[in-house]
Scaffold this active site. Structure first.
Site, PDB file in Angstrom:
ATOM      1  N   LYS A  72       0.804  -1.232   0.000  1.00  0.00           N
ATOM      2  CA  LYS A  72       0.000   0.000   0.000  1.00  0.00           C
ATOM      3  C   LYS A  72       0.835   1.280   0.000  1.00  0.00           C
ATOM      4  O   LYS A  72       0.395   2.299  -0.520  1.00  0.00           O
ATOM      5  CB  LYS A  72      -0.941   0.017   1.208  1.00  0.00           C
ATOM      6  CG  LYS A  72      -2.159  -0.852   1.007  1.00  0.00           C
ATOM      7  CD  LYS A  72      -3.118  -0.754   2.177  1.00  0.00           C
ATOM      8  CE  LYS A  72      -4.286  -1.694   1.933  1.00  0.00           C
ATOM      9  NZ  LYS A  72      -5.251  -1.684   3.032  1.00  0.00           N
ATOM     10  N   ASP A 108      -9.965   3.030   1.974  1.00  0.00           N
ATOM     11  CA  ASP A 108     -10.063   2.338   3.273  1.00  0.00           C
ATOM     12  C   ASP A 108     -10.758   3.211   4.328  1.00  0.00           C
ATOM     13  O   ASP A 108     -11.561   2.712   5.126  1.00  0.00           O
ATOM     14  CB  ASP A 108      -8.666   1.964   3.797  1.00  0.00           C
ATOM     15  CG  ASP A 108      -8.145   0.678   3.176  1.00  0.00           C
ATOM     16  OD1 ASP A 108      -8.953  -0.109   2.646  1.00  0.00           O
ATOM     17  OD2 ASP A 108      -6.912   0.458   3.234  1.00  0.00           O
TER      18      ASP A 108
END
Ligand code: NAP
Length: 284
Positions: A72, A108
């Site tokens: 990420k 997210d």
């Protein structure tokens, strides 16, 4: 031009390591089906040393991709543009390919907040214990600080917790790096962003389970197992227990919207949510 309208399948992927356990392919392919898009989403196991080459291939052949553990943060240097929110989080979980130009987003935080909305809870101004300081903790902390929470970060590696605290120091709310232990009565919300509770640590909890006194909400980002040891203890003490499934579903929905803007009705979303939940429960 929408290539799917001409019979060409659009390709999307999830890159990470591991990815075989992920239900993201099921969720994304179900969303594409609901949108009647001729698109396909596949998991790709990618080791850190293969990340650069994989991104080159994805740029040439894929319309977009999701990014999970452990890429990420590492993926960011291969992208052409980072959305300001992803930049703020310091992590990207969704990439859109705009005709060869790769744009990174982070959905997210959106998924994380939807889970609170779903149980009708407000997170603003709470005292939160945040366990972990990895990729997902970044988006979570970002949201908590934007809601003016007072957050204590506890992480295995202290340096990483300090880095996270420093990186998000400009936001409202406060974050401090804490030590495990002595936490009774200090927090009204505990959030686990570590893998402690999922395989191979399924029999472990990220904190001492006798320390939940005074806590109202326990949120574990893990969704497989559906109920971790931490959440079992929270439920036994009649606390609000939230697992990672709503976050997973809503971050996926938002990623898909970034790739393929297409209106879904509330009933579509409800059906997709139930389908994904059923799929996950079958895997338990
Ligand atoms: P990550 O970037 O690898 O971060 C993992 C964090 O957990 C790090 O702070 C790491 O500490 C800590 N950690 C790892 N192994 C540990 C151990 N054995 N003991 C103590 N601490 C440990 O991973 P991530 O992307 O943030 O994901 C973390 C968890 O969240 C995973 O379980 C993942 O499935 C879940 N997640 C769920 C969703 C969802 O949508 N529900 C989304 C994202 C992630 P160090 O800094 O010391 O290495």
């Amino acid at each position: 031009m929408d290539s799917s309208a001409h019979g060409v399948t659009k390709q999307y992927a999830l890159i990470g390591d591991p990815v075989s356990h992920s239900i993201s392919p099921f969720i994304q392919n179900s969303i594409f089906e609901a949108k009647r898009s001729n698109s396909r989403y596949i998991p790709l196991q990618v080791k850190p040393q293969d990340l650069a080459e994989t991104v080159t291939v994805l740029r040439e052949r894929f319309e977009g991709f999701n990014v999970t553990i452990p890429h990420k943060q590492a993926v960011m240097k291969y992208l052409d543009e980072i959305h300001p929110y992803a930049h703020l989080c310091g992590a990207v979980n969704t990439v859109r390919n705009d005709k060869g130009r790769l744009v990174g987003f982070n959905t997210d935080g959106y998924g994380f907040m939807q889970a609170f909305a779903q149980v009708g809870l407000k997170i603003s101004h709470r005292d939160v214990l945040l366990l972990g300081a990895g990729g997902s903790a970044r988006a979570v902390l970002c949201e908590l600080l934007r809601c003016q929470c007072r957050v204590t970060i506890i992480n295995r590696s202290l340096a990483k917790a300090r880095q996270l605290q420093q990186d998000l120091a400009g936001l409202p709310g406060t974050a401090v790096v804490g030590e495990p232990g002595g936490m009774q009565g200090l927090y009204d919300c505990i959030i686990n962003t570590t893998p402690l509770g999922m395989a191979p640590y399924a029999d472990r909890a990220p904190i001492d389970l006798d320390c939940l006194h005074g806590v109202q909400i326990v949120y574990d980002l893990i969704y497989n197992p559906y109920e971790t040891k931490l959440l079992q203890a929270a439920k036994a003490q009649k606390l609000t227990a939230i697992n990672g499934f709503p976050m997973l579903f809503y971050q996926a929905l938002e990623a898909n919207r970034l790739w393929l803007e297409f209106p879904l009705t509330q009933s579509d979303v409800k059906n997709l949510y139930q389908q994904a939940l059923l799929h996950l429960k079958k895997l338990q």
